[in-house]
Motif scaffolding. Sequence first.
Motif, PDB file in Angstrom:
ATOM      1  N   ALA A 141       0.700  -1.184   0.013  1.00 49.83           N
ATOM      2  CA  ALA A 141       0.059   0.005   0.151  1.00 49.83           C
ATOM      3  C   ALA A 141       0.896   1.168  -0.026  1.00 49.83           C
ATOM      4  N   ALA A 157       1.890   1.926  -3.419  1.00 50.08           N
ATOM      5  CA  ALA A 157       0.894   2.479  -4.165  1.00 50.08           C
ATOM      6  C   ALA A 157       0.488   3.957  -3.972  1.00 50.08           C
ATOM      7  N   SER A 187      -9.157   4.355  -2.784  1.00 51.89           N
ATOM      8  CA  SER A 187      -9.151   2.948  -3.099  1.00 51.89           C
ATOM      9  C   SER A 187      -8.405   1.993  -2.303  1.00 51.89           C
ATOM     10  N   TRP A 188      -7.296   2.420  -1.443  1.00 51.42           N
ATOM     11  CA  TRP A 188      -6.526   1.737  -0.679  1.00 51.42           C
ATOM     12  C   TRP A 188      -7.184   1.861   0.456  1.00 51.42           C
ATOM     13  N   ASP A 233      -7.668  -1.728   2.740  1.00 48.88           N
ATOM     14  CA  ASP A 233      -6.320  -2.125   3.351  1.00 48.88           C
ATOM     15  C   ASP A 233      -6.641  -1.585   4.711  1.00 48.88           C
ATOM     16  N   VAL A 276      -4.102   1.501   6.074  1.00 50.49           N
ATOM     17  CA  VAL A 276      -4.042   2.843   5.463  1.00 50.49           C
ATOM     18  C   VAL A 276      -5.226   3.241   6.291  1.00 50.49           C
TER      19      VAL A 276
END
Length: 245
Positions: A32, A35, A116-117, A121, A124
């Motif tokens: 993550a 990203a 989106s993460w 996740d 996050v």
Amino acid sequence: MAPPSDESRPRRSVVEVRIARYFGLLGVGAEAAAALAAGSFLHRTPAGRFRFTSRHSYVDIIVDGVVFEADRIWAGEHWVGELDVFRETPQPFARTWVDYLCTTVTIRISREVLRSWAVRDLTVQRMLFQVLTDRQGVMNIVYGLDHRSTLARVAQLLDYLAHTPAFLDEVGLSFRGGATLHGPTQKHLADALGLSLTSVEKSMNLLRKHEILASAGGGRAHRAYSIKQPQLLEAVAQGHALAAA
């Protein structure tokens, strides 16, 4: 399927690697963090007033500089922008004005990448929760109403604004040279603390008299404060008394 070889992986820039390490130090998992870093870049915003709305496509994380937002002055690691990333369609009328009080360096991250993460996740999600918790901590410690003297409250605010978070130094994202704070005028300090301008001026003069702050030119619109004795400034913020001027 075999993982891609090192030769086939896109090379990351030095800045992207540093940003990924920064997110990693905030507790984000390696995948993550990479990203989020790929969806980020370092951005310099000149001094000025900007309107942030819930429809902005990015969030700014302050690396160096100060901003005046919601009647408070914020510094390193403050996040500017809409943090309700779990709302797929943002509220159209949510907006706020933010004054960048000097040229400010930020990690500008795509709000869509962050969203989106965050929805998938846990690390996050924890980071965002910690960001909000830290913001409330600044509100309580720096701006909370208590029985401290005006001098202590002014010293506390200066100490907070001049502090460079250790994470930024560790990952090579610290840009400040020396303990000099740029940006806010004495009126900004007074407005943020809910104090009179005269009270702030007296406190600043006392800090200069004791050589905690370097002497500056006359007038009320000081925008640079050189902190000569940061440890003593912190002591004053915690209630250490100074002899009156």
